[in-house]
Design a protein around this motif. Structure first.
Motif, PDB file in Angstrom:
ATOM      1  N   PHE A 105     -11.133   9.033   7.796  1.00 27.33           N
ATOM      2  CA  PHE A 105     -10.202   8.211   7.024  1.00 27.33           C
ATOM      3  C   PHE A 105     -10.669   8.223   5.574  1.00 27.33           C
ATOM      4  CE2 PHE A 105      -9.166   3.675   5.621  1.00 27.33           C
ATOM      5  CZ  PHE A 105      -7.926   4.042   5.118  1.00 27.33           C
ATOM      6  N   SER A 106      -9.805   8.720   4.685  1.00 30.50           N
ATOM      7  CA  SER A 106     -10.148   8.785   3.264  1.00 30.50           C
ATOM      8  C   SER A 106      -9.002   8.203   2.468  1.00 30.50           C
ATOM      9  CB  SER A 106     -10.346  10.231   2.805  1.00 30.50           C
ATOM     10  OG  SER A 106     -10.753  11.051   3.850  1.00 30.50           O
ATOM     11  N   TYR A 107      -9.336   7.751   1.284  1.00 33.98           N
ATOM     12  CA  TYR A 107      -8.249   7.199   0.462  1.00 33.98           C
ATOM     13  C   TYR A 107      -8.574   7.213  -1.021  1.00 33.98           C
ATOM     14  CZ  TYR A 107     -11.116   2.884   0.800  1.00 33.98           C
ATOM     15  OH  TYR A 107     -12.130   1.969   0.770  1.00 33.98           O
ATOM     16  N   ASP A 108      -7.495   7.204  -1.798  1.00 30.15           N
ATOM     17  CA  ASP A 108      -7.558   6.968  -3.231  1.00 30.15           C
ATOM     18  C   ASP A 108      -6.534   5.889  -3.556  1.00 30.15           C
ATOM     19  OD1 ASP A 108      -9.426   9.010  -4.243  1.00 30.15           O
ATOM     20  OD2 ASP A 108      -7.927  10.423  -3.467  1.00 30.15           O
ATOM     21  N   VAL A 109      -6.931   4.964  -4.391  1.00 30.16           N
ATOM     22  CA  VAL A 109      -5.999   3.942  -4.871  1.00 30.16           C
ATOM     23  C   VAL A 109      -5.886   4.130  -6.376  1.00 30.16           C
ATOM     24  CG1 VAL A 109      -5.486   1.476  -4.981  1.00 30.16           C
ATOM     25  CG2 VAL A 109      -6.839   2.389  -3.075  1.00 30.16           C
ATOM     26  N   VAL A 110      -4.656   4.339  -6.851  1.00 33.06           N
ATOM     27  CA  VAL A 110      -4.503   4.728  -8.256  1.00 33.06           C
ATOM     28  C   VAL A 110      -3.697   3.706  -9.050  1.00 33.06           C
ATOM     29  CG1 VAL A 110      -4.721   7.198  -7.817  1.00 33.06           C
ATOM     30  CG2 VAL A 110      -2.461   6.119  -7.648  1.00 33.06           C
ATOM     31  N   TYR A 111      -4.042   3.671 -10.317  1.00 30.19           N
ATOM     32  CA  TYR A 111      -3.289   2.861 -11.276  1.00 30.19           C
ATOM     33  C   TYR A 111      -2.078   3.658 -11.771  1.00 30.19           C
ATOM     34  CZ  TYR A 111      -7.104  -0.549 -12.079  1.00 30.19           C
ATOM     35  OH  TYR A 111      -8.034  -1.549 -11.975  1.00 30.19           O
ATOM     36  N   THR A 112      -0.954   2.937 -11.981  1.00 33.28           N
ATOM     37  CA  THR A 112       0.221   3.528 -12.621  1.00 33.28           C
ATOM     38  C   THR A 112       0.884   2.443 -13.470  1.00 33.28           C
ATOM     39  OG1 THR A 112       1.647   2.885 -10.790  1.00 33.28           O
ATOM     40  CG2 THR A 112       0.737   5.131 -10.722  1.00 33.28           C
ATOM     41  N   ASN A 113       1.890   2.831 -14.239  1.00 31.48           N
ATOM     42  CA  ASN A 113       2.580   1.858 -15.105  1.00 31.48           C
ATOM     43  C   ASN A 113       3.791   1.241 -14.419  1.00 31.48           C
ATOM     44  OD1 ASN A 113       1.490   3.963 -17.609  1.00 31.48           O
ATOM     45  ND2 ASN A 113       1.040   1.789 -17.671  1.00 31.48           N
ATOM     46  N   VAL A 114       3.580   0.714 -13.203  1.00 34.12           N
ATOM     47  CA  VAL A 114       4.611  -0.104 -12.551  1.00 34.12           C
ATOM     48  C   VAL A 114       3.983  -1.451 -12.198  1.00 34.12           C
ATOM     49  CG1 VAL A 114       5.831   1.911 -11.633  1.00 34.12           C
ATOM     50  CG2 VAL A 114       4.140   0.734 -10.207  1.00 34.12           C
ATOM     51  N   GLN A 115       4.810  -2.383 -11.757  1.00 34.05           N
ATOM     52  CA  GLN A 115       4.313  -3.725 -11.447  1.00 34.05           C
ATOM     53  C   GLN A 115       3.142  -3.664 -10.468  1.00 34.05           C
ATOM     54  OE1 GLN A 115       6.475  -7.130  -9.071  1.00 34.05           O
ATOM     55  NE2 GLN A 115       7.738  -5.346  -8.858  1.00 34.05           N
ATOM     56  N   SER A 116       2.194  -4.542 -10.683  1.00 35.78           N
ATOM     57  CA  SER A 116       1.007  -4.583  -9.836  1.00 35.78           C
ATOM     58  C   SER A 116       1.375  -4.977  -8.422  1.00 35.78           C
ATOM     59  CB  SER A 116       0.027  -5.598 -10.422  1.00 35.78           C
ATOM     60  OG  SER A 116      -1.049  -5.791  -9.541  1.00 35.78           O
ATOM     61  N   SER A 117       0.728  -4.344  -7.441  1.00 38.29           N
ATOM     62  CA  SER A 117       0.941  -4.733  -6.050  1.00 38.29           C
ATOM     63  C   SER A 117      -0.049  -5.812  -5.645  1.00 38.29           C
ATOM     64  CB  SER A 117       0.830  -3.512  -5.145  1.00 38.29           C
ATOM     65  OG  SER A 117       2.015  -2.763  -5.223  1.00 38.29           O
ATOM     66  N   GLY A 118       0.096  -6.285  -4.409  1.00 39.30           N
ATOM     67  CA  GLY A 118      -0.788  -7.354  -3.944  1.00 39.30           C
ATOM     68  C   GLY A 118      -0.849  -7.390  -2.433  1.00 39.30           C
ATOM     69  N   ALA A 119      -0.772  -8.594  -1.891  1.00 43.62           N
ATOM     70  CA  ALA A 119      -0.877  -8.774  -0.445  1.00 43.62           C
ATOM     71  C   ALA A 119       0.500  -9.062   0.124  1.00 43.62           C
ATOM     72  CB  ALA A 119      -1.810  -9.950  -0.137  1.00 43.62           C
ATOM     73  N   THR A 166      -1.522   1.039  -6.764  1.00 42.47           N
ATOM     74  CA  THR A 166      -1.773  -0.384  -7.038  1.00 42.47           C
ATOM     75  C   THR A 166      -0.958  -0.877  -8.225  1.00 42.47           C
ATOM     76  OG1 THR A 166      -3.506  -2.060  -7.135  1.00 42.47           O
ATOM     77  CG2 THR A 166      -3.764  -0.172  -8.602  1.00 42.47           C
ATOM     78  N   GLY A 167      -0.324   0.059  -8.954  1.00 42.31           N
ATOM     79  CA  GLY A 167       0.448  -0.356 -10.119  1.00 42.31           C
ATOM     80  C   GLY A 167      -0.455  -0.599 -11.312  1.00 42.31           C
ATOM     81  N   ALA A 168      -0.032  -1.500 -12.182  1.00 37.38           N
ATOM     82  CA  ALA A 168      -0.711  -1.685 -13.463  1.00 37.38           C
ATOM     83  C   ALA A 168      -2.040  -2.408 -13.335  1.00 37.38           C
ATOM     84  CB  ALA A 168       0.197  -2.446 -14.420  1.00 37.38           C
TER      85      ALA A 168
END
Lengths: 762, 155
Positions: free
Chosen positions: A355-369, A324-326
């Motif tokens: 169906f499993s998932y993880d959504v993680v934060y990182t130090n790149v631009q935030s994602s969206g739709a 997901t980015g920042a």
């Protein structure tokens, strides 16, 4: 298919000629030229704290009206994601924050009378940063000691499995049946991880917003947005002011594709105007659009597929790791589609799925739709895995599909147990094989000149609105001489919804679409609508329009009953007016309109809101033929054929153009649109020089046809079309490239370099 | 500095900064059809005609227009009106933001080559990006216009 007067015909868009003549209809064309220019000073570091910031010299530049830093910002966290209450995305943003989380994050807001003054002032802001080690690899983000959001004020209002102390924006797992037991019985297991990049929507009109204080002292916002109502809420949250103080409207929009479902630019000029009382505007540069916007979520989708040697697909296990980015805009929701809108395609013989998932934060631009919203990533993975199975079994992939696909009437356990009430996917495959000439094009053909021709295919599905959540509304109003106003809160961003909804109104009111005048979207004037996203407008706002028109017919009959001094039950509405049954008495639409304006207590208008408990999937088949140059690795798309089941296309030409547009965006994602970073986290593809979207020379010949189904809950049988059409290009092209080279490319984009260095396809 | 320009047929003397770009100059003078889609001369949205030749106004200084004639879509409404209806019939204008640049370049194409092949159309307009990707519909529209024109002349 029933005989309709308007539905299913081709129609010029209501705004077409104004747009083609270049009339001033977009945000920056209609706002005063003397508004303050607003820009954002952006972080050069991927992870840093502001130690000291000195704006005194910047303030001295002639023409500078204001410079704001984190010290001026509200400390209440909010999300910029345009979504329905309760907001599923974590509240992890401040308007301006001391902690900077990606290269491009906002450090300061500068407002001035000219662009030159603002540019000069930005250079004079002195910032001392405490540079921190960034977290750039999303595969190492979960439980990494570097925390993107260490702050205690971070909060997630919905139970989405978020935990900022683990860099988790969301996580979940679900399924049905015993996946491991079924897999153990399978003859074949295909297991691979597929990667899709954080592609940019790259709409031609960048983000832009104008703000002013209106004659009531309220904040008037003119913005290029898909979501006027969410926009009002988000600006109020960001500024910490009451929602009643804000009025948002959108003019024409120069493309959105989901980008403008996030409040990207709005908050900055809004803050300036609220603080200074002066009109302000922010026009994003293309570079800002590439580095500080709202792109697709980069995802690793791992598919484990269990099948028998006869081709029966018995189990699917999908795990998605989403970046997901920042910030968490749309993080918890996009990921769901990677499984929910890929696995159900194979409902046919499926015995178990997970169906499993993880959504993680990182130090790149935030994602969206971005159009497809996670389904695109999931379908690239699952469709590629199914094509890999076909190759391993040496089966024609269309035959393999026919064996396993979802068919009309089936319950789809992996799609919230919804029933496929309208599904012509089988006809889509048959028809597409015919128009593409699959049997002739599927065999690999060496052209004898170093080039080889090959073909590939893929299926796709999406939804139509967010079930049980989205609200579509329409107001229809009778005016002088019998014309109608249709007032909506959905946003036409080039999709043609103003015209499509007018066609639905015209069909229901038995008149010409020319008799319908459309207005939208404006938070003070329009009935509430979630906005234009999630493939909802035709299906949901369209149904609201149909229902509102039915109500208006009754009201017009009631007004006519007063004129004719009879009971409304003796009357029939027929388009040009109201007829008294069994007599030649008649009141014209025009006379009803006139009568409604004098000595009348029956409103000659109706407003209906509509929500749906289901989200009927549209389906599509795409087939691609390429010519691959074995010496250079370059791929030329020769033909792309597709057949789409969107229920009934309301306007056939507009449905076709949507499909063609989606296919081409998908071709860009598959072959040329790359996103890479420097070691310190800067996006390299920060302009159209490096970020290569398709030109008209890159797409070959497109051929789009429709297979009709009839969705009982949609207006006149319609489902959606906007998003489903982007999903087949990448898996079909990866398939064709495998056929030509013998190598599966599981990481997009598949560039000539990667094709030449075939063994290094990660 | 002072420049003399003929903008859409109207002679004018204007004062500009040495670094003013032509796109900002024409927009400032009411030619709002001219759009900026990138800053790197990659998208074709800002196409105007300088002495009849298409140029990217984001990459031309206003000072370079001194002594020249500049035309924007505001000045070519009639010429555009001859064929844009065929594009509207396809719905290929879509969001519309790229339309002015693409229509300007189509005008230049048809002046240069009144009977282009599909490949010639695609090649001439290759620099006009459209993210809605109405490429195929735009081609169909131009083709229908050319066919209509031939029929009108022959009939």
């Amino acid at each position: 298919m029933a005989e309709y007067k308007v539905i299913g015909k081709s129609m010029r868009k209501k705004d077409a000629m104004q747009l083609l003549l270049g009339k001033p209809v977009f945000t920056d064309d209609i706002v005063p030229q003397d508004a303050l220019v607003v820009k954002v000073l952006r972080s050069p570091h991927a992870n840093a704290m502001i130690e000291k910031i000195d704006t005194s010299k910047a303030m001295l530049v002639p023409g500078i009206a204001a410079v704001y830093t984190y010290e001026d910002s509200s400390q209440e966290r909010f999300t910029m994601a345009g979504q329905t209450y309760p907001e599923p995305s974590p509240r992890d943003r401040l308007l301006l924050d001391r902690h900077l989380r990606f290269v491009g994050d906002a450090v300061a807001i500068v407002a001035g009378e000219t662009e030159k003054a603002v540019d000069r002032a930005m250079k004079l802001i002195k910032v001392e940063y405490e540079v921190l080690e960034p977290l750039l690899d999303f595969r190492k983000a979960k439980d990494n000691p570097i925390l993107v959001h260490p702050e205690d004020s971070w909060n997630a209002p919905c139970p989405v499995g978020a935990d900022n102390k683990r860099n988790l924006c969301a996580s979940d797992s679900g399924g049905e049946g015993d996946v491991e037991a079924v897999m153990a019985e399978c003859d074949q297991i295909i297991e691979h991880t597929y990667h899709v990049k954080a592609c940019q929507q790259a709409m031609m009109e960048t983000f832009r917003t104008y703000t002013e204080i209106d004659r009531y002292g309220r904040l008037h916002v003119v913005s290029s947005t898909q979501i006027v109502f969410h926009c009002r809420r988000i600006i109020a949250n960001a500024l910490g002011i009451p929602k009643s103080k804000i009025h948002v409207e959108k003019p024409r929009i120069g493309g959105g594709f989901g980008a403008k479902q996030t409040v990207v630019a709005e908050v900055y000029p809004a803050f300036v105007t609220w603080k200074t009382g002066r009109a302000a505007k922010m026009i994003y540069t293309r570079q800002e659009c590439q580095i500080a916007a709202s792109p697709r979520h980069a995802m690793d989708v791992t598919v484990r597929l269990g099948a028998m040697n006869d081709g029966t697909i018995r189990a699917l296990d999908v795990y998605t790791l989403s970046n997901t980015g920042a910030y968490g805009e749309h993080g918890p929701t996009t990921v769901g589609l990677s499984g929910h809108k890929s696995i159900p395609l194979y409902t046919g013989g499926l015995e178990a799925f997970r169906f499993s998932y993880d959504v993680v934060y990182t130090n790149v631009q935030s994602s969206g739709a971005y159009r497809g919203y996670g389904a695109t990533q999931g379908i690239f993975a699952v469709e590629s895995a199914v094509n890999e199975l076909a190759a391993r079994l040496q089966m024609d992939p269309t035959v393999l599909r026919e064996k396993n696909i979802v068919r009309e009437g089936m319950v789809m356990p992996a799609y919230y147990h919804e029933v496929a009430n309208a599904c012509a996917l089988d006809q889509c495959i048959a028809k597409c094989k015919e128009i593409f000439d699959w049997d002739a094009k599927y065999p690999v053909r060496d052209m004898g000149n170093g080039k080889v021709r090959a073909a590939g295919m893929a299926l796709s599905m999406q939804g139509s609105s967010i079930s049980g959540v989205d609200v579509g509304s329409a107001t229809i109003k009778l005016g002088d001489e019998g014309f109608y106003n249709l007032i909506i809160g959905a946003a036409d961003m080039g999709t043609g919804c103003d015209t499509i909804l007018a066609m639905i109104a015209a069909e229901t009111l038995d008149c010409s679409p020319d008799d319908i005048v459309v207005f939208g979207a404006d938070t003070d004037a329009s009935p509430y609508d979630s906005g234009s996203y999630a493939s909802s407008t035709t299906y949901l706002t369209g149904k609201a329009t149909e229902k509102a028109c039915m109500e208006l017919r009754e009201k017009m009959c009631a007004i006519a009953a007063n004129i004719l001094e009879c009971d409304a039950s003796e009357l029939e509405f027929r388009g040009d007016g109201v007829y008294k049954l069994g007599s030649d008495e008649f009141v014209s639409r025009s006379d009803i309109a006139t009568a409604s304006m004098a000595n009348n207590c029956i409103p000659a208008q109706a407003t209906v809101s509509h929500s749906s408990p289901v989200s009927p999937p549209p389906f599509m088949v795409g087939m691609a033929e390429i010519e691959l140059d074995k010496e250079t690795g370059s791929v030329q798309v020769l033909n792309f054929s597709s057949v789409v089941d969107c229920g009934i296309p309301i306007a056939e030409n507009l449905a076709r153009i949507q499909a063609e547009g989606g296919i081409v965006q998908g071709i860009g994602m598959a072959l040329s649109e790359d996103v890479t970073y420097t070691p310190d986290g800067q996006v390299i593809e920060n302009s159209f020089m490096q970020y290569k979207i398709p030109t008209r020379l890159d797409i070959g010949t497109l051929h789009v046809e429709f297979a009709h189904s009839h969705e009982p809950t949609g207006p006149y049988g319609a489902k959606s079309i906007g998003e489903v059409v982007i999903n087949t290009s990448a898996p079909a092209l990866a398939h064709a490239i495998f056929r030509a080279t013998g190598v599966w490319h599981r990481c997009l984009p598949i560039t000539p370099e990667k094709i030449l260095m075939e063994k290094n396809d990660d | 500095m002072e420049i003399k320009v003929t903008l859409n047929g109207k002679k004018m003397v204007a004062s500009v900064e040495p670094d003013t770009l032509l796109i900002d100059f024409v927009r400032h003078h009411g030619c709002l059809s001219v759009k900026r889609g990138c800053e790197t001369a990659n998208c074709g949205l800002c196409t105007v005609l300088m002495d009849g030749v298409p140029v990217l106004s984001c990459s031309v200084l206003a000072a370079r227009a001194n002594g020249h004639s500049i035309q924007t879509l505001e000045g070519l409404q009639e010429e555009a009106n001859e064929f844009i209806g065929f594009i509207a019939d396809q719905g290929a204008e879509q969001c519309g933001f790229c339309n002015p640049g693409y229509v300007m370049n189509t005008i230049a194409l048809l002046r240069e080559n009144p009977d282009p092949t599909d490949d010639e159309i695609k090649a001439y307009l290759a620099g006009n990006l459209c993210r809605c990707s109405g490429y195929e519909g735009q081609l169909r529209g131009i083709r229908n216009y050319l066919n209509w024109k031939k029929e009108a002349h022959n009939g």
